[in-house]
Design a protein around this motif. Structure first.
Motif, PDB file in Angstrom:
ATOM      1  N   SER A  85       0.829  -1.206   0.000  1.00 22.32           N
ATOM      2  CA  SER A  85       0.000   0.000   0.000  1.00 22.32           C
ATOM      3  C   SER A  85       0.862   1.254   0.000  1.00 22.32           C
ATOM      4  CB  SER A  85      -0.921   0.012   1.222  1.00 22.32           C
ATOM      5  OG  SER A  85      -1.773  -1.099   1.190  1.00 22.32           O
TER       6      SER A  85
ATOM      7  N   ARG B 230       2.417   1.794  -3.419  1.00 22.74           N
ATOM      8  CA  ARG B 230       1.450   2.320  -4.396  1.00 22.74           C
ATOM      9  C   ARG B 230       1.142   3.793  -4.137  1.00 22.74           C
ATOM     10  NH1 ARG B 230      -3.377  -1.590  -5.699  1.00 22.74           N
ATOM     11  NH2 ARG B 230      -3.494  -0.133  -7.421  1.00 22.74           N
TER      12      ARG B 230
ATOM     13  N   VAL C 209       1.918   7.052  -6.639  1.00 28.18           N
ATOM     14  CA  VAL C 209       0.941   8.082  -7.011  1.00 28.18           C
ATOM     15  C   VAL C 209       1.499   9.469  -6.724  1.00 28.18           C
ATOM     16  CG1 VAL C 209      -1.328   9.059  -6.434  1.00 28.18           C
ATOM     17  CG2 VAL C 209      -1.080   6.601  -6.777  1.00 28.18           C
TER      18      VAL C 209
ATOM     19  N   VAL D  38      -3.277   8.699 -10.344  1.00 27.11           N
ATOM     20  CA  VAL D  38      -3.959   7.482  -9.885  1.00 27.11           C
ATOM     21  C   VAL D  38      -4.221   6.552 -11.061  1.00 27.11           C
ATOM     22  CG1 VAL D  38      -6.125   6.598  -8.939  1.00 27.11           C
ATOM     23  CG2 VAL D  38      -4.970   8.508  -7.828  1.00 27.11           C
ATOM     24  N   LEU D  39      -4.692   7.107 -12.159  1.00 30.96           N
ATOM     25  CA  LEU D  39      -4.995   6.278 -13.333  1.00 30.96           C
ATOM     26  C   LEU D  39      -3.746   5.624 -13.915  1.00 30.96           C
ATOM     27  CD1 LEU D  39      -7.667   8.468 -15.154  1.00 30.96           C
ATOM     28  CD2 LEU D  39      -8.015   6.341 -13.891  1.00 30.96           C
TER      29      LEU D  39
ATOM     30  N   LEU E 112      -2.314   2.756 -11.330  1.00 31.57           N
ATOM     31  CA  LEU E 112      -3.024   1.478 -11.195  1.00 31.57           C
ATOM     32  C   LEU E 112      -2.363   0.359 -11.999  1.00 31.57           C
ATOM     33  CD1 LEU E 112      -6.734   2.665 -11.128  1.00 31.57           C
ATOM     34  CD2 LEU E 112      -5.461   1.603  -9.273  1.00 31.57           C
ATOM     35  N   PRO E 113      -2.226   0.477 -13.311  1.00 30.99           N
ATOM     36  CA  PRO E 113      -1.583  -0.621 -14.044  1.00 30.99           C
ATOM     37  C   PRO E 113      -0.070  -0.674 -13.832  1.00 30.99           C
ATOM     38  CG  PRO E 113      -2.193   1.125 -15.564  1.00 30.99           C
ATOM     39  CD  PRO E 113      -2.752   1.489 -14.221  1.00 30.99           C
TER      40      PRO E 113
ATOM     41  N   SER F 150       1.633  -0.083 -11.103  1.00 23.15           N
ATOM     42  CA  SER F 150       1.976  -0.751  -9.847  1.00 23.15           C
ATOM     43  C   SER F 150       1.867  -2.270  -9.980  1.00 23.15           C
ATOM     44  CB  SER F 150       1.092  -0.252  -8.715  1.00 23.15           C
ATOM     45  OG  SER F 150      -0.247  -0.639  -8.915  1.00 23.15           O
TER      46      SER F 150
ATOM     47  N   ARG G  13       3.237  -7.951  -4.651  1.00 20.70           N
ATOM     48  CA  ARG G  13       1.830  -8.325  -4.821  1.00 20.70           C
ATOM     49  C   ARG G  13       1.668  -9.843  -4.718  1.00 20.70           C
ATOM     50  NH1 ARG G  13      -0.428  -9.834  -9.359  1.00 20.70           N
ATOM     51  NH2 ARG G  13       1.207  -8.872 -10.604  1.00 20.70           N
TER      52      ARG G  13
END
Length: 111
Positions: free
Chosen positions: A30, A33, A37, A65-66, A69-70, A72, A80
């Motif tokens: 977290s 990520r 951002v 953010v957009l 997402l991919p 990360s 992950r």
């Protein structure tokens, strides 16, 4: 050394199991990520300023953010995977404990 359990200690040393390790891995993932951002938002805000273009903070944050997402999923894939394995381990233990409890409630000795 031909025993199948010989491979297990090597896996345990690489990825510690337990709820504490899972919580640590989730927190790290977290945090990574969120930092991604923040870095992307800073780049989106300040790089265009070098060329005299102002981008609002909300727009920069939205695009960050957009994009994150991919990105990360690719950048933090090992972390992950560790989180997913930890969740699977905790879930398997929970199921085994529940089956043991149900067996004891039915009067069967689960051991």
């Amino acid at each position: 050394m031909n025993d199948a359990s010989d491979n297990r200690p090597d896996q345990d040393r690489q990825t510690p199991t337990g709820k504490g390790a899972l919580a640590r891995d989730v927190a790290l993932y977290s945090l990574a990520r969120i930092l991604l951002v923040v870095v992307l938002a800073a780049l989106i805000l300040y790089v265009p300023r070098a060329f005299g273009v102002e981008i609002p903070l909300v727009i920069a944050a939205l695009f960050a953010v957009l994009i994150a997402l991919p990105l990360s999923l690719v950048l933090f894939a090992p972390l992950r995977r560790r989180v997913n394995e930890g969740i699977a381990d905790v879930d398997a233990r929970r199921r085994a404990d529940r089956a043991d409890l149900e067996a004891r409630l039915r009067g069967q000795d689960g051991r």
